[in-house]
Design a protein around this motif. Structure first.
Motif, PDB file in Angstrom:
ATOM      1  N   GLN A 138      25.942  15.349 -18.122  1.00  0.00           N
ATOM      2  CA  GLN A 138      25.043  14.501 -19.077  1.00  0.00           C
ATOM      3  C   GLN A 138      24.822  14.049 -20.094  1.00  0.00           C
ATOM      4  O   GLN A 138      25.771  14.363 -20.925  1.00  0.00           O
ATOM      5  N   GLU A 149      34.506  17.754 -25.171  1.00  0.00           N
ATOM      6  CA  GLU A 149      34.759  17.225 -26.029  1.00  0.00           C
ATOM      7  C   GLU A 149      36.235  16.899 -26.497  1.00  0.00           C
ATOM      8  O   GLU A 149      36.732  17.647 -27.388  1.00  0.00           O
ATOM      9  N   GLU A 180      25.014  22.909 -32.895  1.00  0.00           N
ATOM     10  CA  GLU A 180      26.862  22.988 -32.453  1.00  0.00           C
ATOM     11  C   GLU A 180      26.593  21.247 -33.475  1.00  0.00           C
ATOM     12  O   GLU A 180      26.185  20.638 -32.954  1.00  0.00           O
ATOM     13  N   PRO A 181      27.938  21.296 -34.235  1.00  0.00           N
ATOM     14  CA  PRO A 181      27.780  19.853 -34.859  1.00  0.00           C
ATOM     15  C   PRO A 181      28.374  18.934 -33.542  1.00  0.00           C
ATOM     16  O   PRO A 181      29.312  19.606 -32.489  1.00  0.00           O
ATOM     17  N   LYS A 182      27.862  17.992 -33.958  1.00  0.00           N
ATOM     18  CA  LYS A 182      28.735  16.535 -32.608  1.00  0.00           C
ATOM     19  C   LYS A 182      29.567  16.022 -32.881  1.00  0.00           C
ATOM     20  O   LYS A 182      29.510  15.552 -33.761  1.00  0.00           O
ATOM     21  N   MET A 183      30.788  16.227 -31.846  1.00  0.00           N
ATOM     22  CA  MET A 183      31.619  15.712 -32.002  1.00  0.00           C
ATOM     23  C   MET A 183      31.379  14.107 -31.561  1.00  0.00           C
ATOM     24  O   MET A 183      30.891  14.216 -31.103  1.00  0.00           O
ATOM     25  N   LEU A 201      22.863  12.426 -24.578  1.00  0.00           N
ATOM     26  CA  LEU A 201      22.271  14.141 -24.705  1.00  0.00           C
ATOM     27  C   LEU A 201      20.903  12.699 -25.622  1.00  0.00           C
ATOM     28  O   LEU A 201      21.615  11.657 -25.486  1.00  0.00           O
ATOM     29  N   LYS A 251      20.223  23.236 -27.882  1.00  0.00           N
ATOM     30  CA  LYS A 251      20.190  23.517 -27.731  1.00  0.00           C
ATOM     31  C   LYS A 251      19.553  24.388 -26.951  1.00  0.00           C
ATOM     32  O   LYS A 251      19.275  25.603 -28.144  1.00  0.00           O
ATOM     33  N   TYR A 256      31.556  23.006 -23.897  1.00  0.00           N
ATOM     34  CA  TYR A 256      30.062  23.182 -24.939  1.00  0.00           C
ATOM     35  C   TYR A 256      29.443  23.124 -23.981  1.00  0.00           C
ATOM     36  O   TYR A 256      28.127  23.554 -23.996  1.00  0.00           O
TER      37      TYR A 256
HETATM   38  C1  9MJ Z   1      28.940  17.048 -29.084  1.00  0.00           C
HETATM   39  N1  9MJ Z   1      29.647  15.326 -28.818  1.00  0.00           N
HETATM   40  O1  9MJ Z   1      29.576  17.473 -29.963  1.00  0.00           O
HETATM   41  C2  9MJ Z   1      27.206  18.251 -26.245  1.00  0.00           C
HETATM   42  N2  9MJ Z   1      28.415  17.906 -28.086  1.00  0.00           N
HETATM   43  O2  9MJ Z   1      25.713  18.851 -24.024  1.00  0.00           O
HETATM   44  C3  9MJ Z   1      28.005  19.186 -28.174  1.00  0.00           C
HETATM   45  N3  9MJ Z   1      27.826  17.361 -26.375  1.00  0.00           N
HETATM   46  C4  9MJ Z   1      26.948  18.243 -24.886  1.00  0.00           C
HETATM   47  N4  9MJ Z   1      27.306  18.849 -26.799  1.00  0.00           N
HETATM   48  C5  9MJ Z   1      25.219  18.975 -22.918  1.00  0.00           C
HETATM   49  N5  9MJ Z   1      27.765  20.453 -28.735  1.00  0.00           N
HETATM   50  C6  9MJ Z   1      25.720  17.394 -22.968  1.00  0.00           C
HETATM   51  C7  9MJ Z   1      26.604  17.036 -23.974  1.00  0.00           C
END
Ligand code: 9MJ
Length: 668
Positions: free
Chosen positions: A80, A174, A114-117, A82, A291, A226
């Motif tokens: 999935q 990621e 969570e930081p978004k990578m 986001l 989340k 994650y």
């Molecule tokens: C990133 N890009 O850091 C998710 N993500 O969880 C984190 N992406 C994700 N979680 C479910 N920290 C689908 C994508």
């Protein structure tokens, strides 16, 4: 007495432990030299007893054969993406939807933060604890098999730690490049006279999508896990943070910057903190992910389209700054495309000084009404080169100047053409145009093409300036004396270069086609064309219809091929290259070739030939080489110290050949 078998197992476990401490926990307990000693001891045992090599041995991270393409992988559970939120209001709306599904809609919901990578999502499949597959996200349902490349990422365990492991688990995470690794890669690019990568995300993507895993192995990629996909033989815990703790216990890399917020207000506080401190993080992030922590509530919420309803990515605003446009110029790329570039009064945006920003094309200039002299907002979003976002209208002076698409190429003066259905305008000069010629020559000598070691972009420019290089064929008449006469070129380097040029003559048909730099003809198409036509003569005679018969070649690519071959000067260059001695293994007589339609995988160390050479032999006989063994594999070509691929081939009943048997088959 310890047997070789026992010692190898012991070394594997010790090395895995040290690698985990070093790459995941960042807390090593042995020196690099000690690690190397253990590693070499294991290598020596495995060399003597190839049957002791296991797929999870640390020696098996590198050395996989380059593949012709990435095989498709169907995810057991879709990957999935986001949904995004761009403001606190949107985040609160998300929280309101979540609470509606909860038992008490008034009570705050706890979120994992969570930081978004800003990297590339991957799915890692572990079967009985052993990494068996790594795939990119692709369209969410089907991705690409990047197992050999991911195996080279040191923080990804080849085997999970602990007992009582799930029968099967898809771990999602990621892949990204930490900033220090990105800086090192760009320093290396600069040293070789190559263009720098624009940002860590592009560099990570380029590194992961290397057909040769040995190149990926040299890139300092990292991973954070994650989420989970399919799970067999494992009962999920009650919460996301417990799940992440489990992943970490299994030895998987999990971000240290994750936390739990007891309410959406607390989430927004984390957001502000991360936005302020992002500059101090060792990697780039482009937002924060929230989340729902309670996995039972997630079940209630489910998913819409391709995104879960229990998570949202709160994006950081793109970084912007205001400056003025001093001039607008046009850059000419390899395919002749003219890109308008704004020359700016230098301005500091998002940590770097920016003095150029792209205007993309003429339509964009018109849409934004950008003129020389304008005050403009420059935007630098984490993952793209700086662009002119908009004009500050009330700061427009009286004397601004409109730019027009030049009628003649600013570099060579040839006509500029723009077709109805394209936003880009192109210089029609082809190789007459210095800009295109320079770019084409850089491409010709590059790694995936003729692969002339030590022939960097700076050398191309220097040789053009010295009037020694006009067409690719000139490369093959360069002498050591001519090269040594260039600035900053010693005699030894000149001699090395001449040797590299000489050895590049022995190539493959596919590389040769790719090296020509025909529009839309990349490495993969080059291979398809080579496999389909087999000989240069057949390719040169192909018309549009014949070209469209090639797998992966559609009308557009066929038309570009046609256009290229219709130019006599292009045919002259091809002839000159062949005359200069550029050659490749001929396909077997009788068209098809003994391996026509067959798929092979190469593994282990072959006797006396490199994998590239073996691949060339296979392709010349009409066969295709892929990276991983599956039911569709016809033969496994196995050399010394073949490991997991051999085991898999045997399990699937795939016929295994040694080099002699392969050659016998080709000759038959
Ligand atoms: C990133 N890009 O850091 C998710 N993500 O969880 C984190 N992406 C994700 N979680 C479910 N920290 C689908 C994508």
């Amino acid at each position: 007495m310890t047997t070789a078998h026992e010692r190898a197992a012991q070394l594997r476990a010790e090395l895995a432990e040290h690698a985990h401490r070093y790459y995941v926990l960042d807390d090593p307990t042995v020196s690099d030299a000690d690690y190397d000693r253990l590693y070499r001891e294991l290598e020596a045992i495995e060399a003597e007893h190839p049957e002791l090599v296991t797929p999870d041995s640390p020696t098996q991270r590198v050395g996989a054969a380059p593949s012709g393409a990435f095989d498709p992988v169907t995810h057991r559970q879709p990957m999935q993406s986001l949904g995004n939120a761009f403001s606190a209001d949107e985040v609160r709306e998300f929280d309101a939807r979540v609470r509606k599904a909860a038992a008490d809609p008034e009570a705050p919901v706890a979120y994992a933060v969570e930081p978004k990578m800003d990297g590339l999502a991957v799915s890692l499949t572990y079967e009985a604890g052993v990494l068996t597959r790594a795939a990119t996200r692709g369209d969410g349902a089907t991705g690409e098999d990047v197992t050999a490349n991911i195996r080279t990422v040191r923080s990804v365990p080849l085997r999970l730690r602990g007992d009582d492991l799930p029968a099967l688990i898809e771990v999602r995470g990621e892949v990204f490049l930490p900033l220090d690794g990105f800086a090192a890669m760009n320093a290396a690019q600069a040293e070789q006279g190559n263009k720098p990568y624009v940002n860590p995300r592009n560099a990570a993507a380029g590194s992961l999508r290397q057909l040769d895993p040995n190149i990926t192995a040299q890139r300092p990629l990292a991973v954070f896990c994650y989420a989970l996909g399919a799970v067999e033989g494992y009962d999920l815990p009650a919460t996301h943070d417990a799940l992440l703790a489990q992943l970490a216990d299994w030895g998987l890399p999990v971000s240290q910057h994750n936390s739990i917020a007891e309410s959406i207000d607390a989430c927004l506080e984390h957001y502000t903190q991360l936005l302020d401190s992002r500059g101090a993080l060792p990697f780039e992030i482009d937002g924060v992910v929230y989340k729902v922590n309670d996995l039972a509530l997630r079940e209630e919420l489910g998913s819409v389209a391709r995104a879960p309803r229990w998570a949202v990515a709160h994006k950081f605003p793109a970084e912007e700054a205001t400056t003025t446009i001093e001039n607008i110029e046009f850059q000419v790329g390899r395919t002749g495309a003219l890109t308008p570039v704004a020359r700016l009064k230098p301005v500091f945006v998002g940590g770097v000084t920016v003095s150029n920003a792209t205007l993309h094309n003429m339509d964009e200039i018109a849409r934004k009404d950008v003129r020389v002299g304008d005050t403009v907002v420059i935007r630098r979003a984490g993952d793209v080169i700086p662009e002119v976002a908009r004009v500050v209208a009330d700061k427009r002076p009286d004397d601004t100047r409109l730019v027009e698409l030049p009628k003649a190429c600013p570099v060579c003066g040839s006509d500029v053409q723009r077709t109805e259905d394209e936003a880009v305008a192109r210089c029609t000069g082809g190789l007459v145009c210095l800009a295109q010629r320079e770019a084409a020559l850089r491409h010709f000598v590059s790694r995936g093409a003729m692969d002339i070691e030590g022939f960097g972009a700076k050398l191309v420019t220097a040789l053009i300036e010295a009037d020694l290089l006009h067409s690719p064929a000139d490369i093959y008449s360069l002498t050591a004396d001519q090269l040594a006469g260039l600035e900053r070129m010693g005699e030894k380097s000149a001699a090395n270069l001449v040797a590299a040029i000489e050895s590049s003559k022995q190539t493959t048909f596919a590389r040769f086609i790719f090296a020509l730099g025909i529009r839309e003809v990349g490495e993969v198409t080059g291979r398809s064309l080579a496999a389909h036509f087999g000989t240069l003569d057949a390719l040169l005679e192909a018309d549009q219809e014949a070209l469209e018969q090639v797998p992966d070649v559609g009308p557009v690519v066929a038309a570009h091929m046609q256009g290229f071959l219709a130019e006599q000067h292009n045919r002259d260059v091809i002839q000159a290259l062949v005359d200069a001695g550029v050659n490749w293994p001929a396909p077997k007589a009788g068209g098809g070739g003994a391996l026509q339609g067959k798929t092979l995988v190469i593994t282990g160390t072959l006797d006396g030939v490199s994998r590239d050479e073996a691949r060339a032999e296979i392709e010349a006989a009409g066969g295709r080489v892929t990276s991983s063994v599956s039911k569709k594999t016809d033969y496994l070509l196995a050399g010394e110290a073949a490991g997991s691929k051999l085991a898999k081939a045997e399990k699937l009943g795939v016929e295994v050949l040694d080099l002699a048997a392969l050659r016998a088959l080709i000759a038959a």
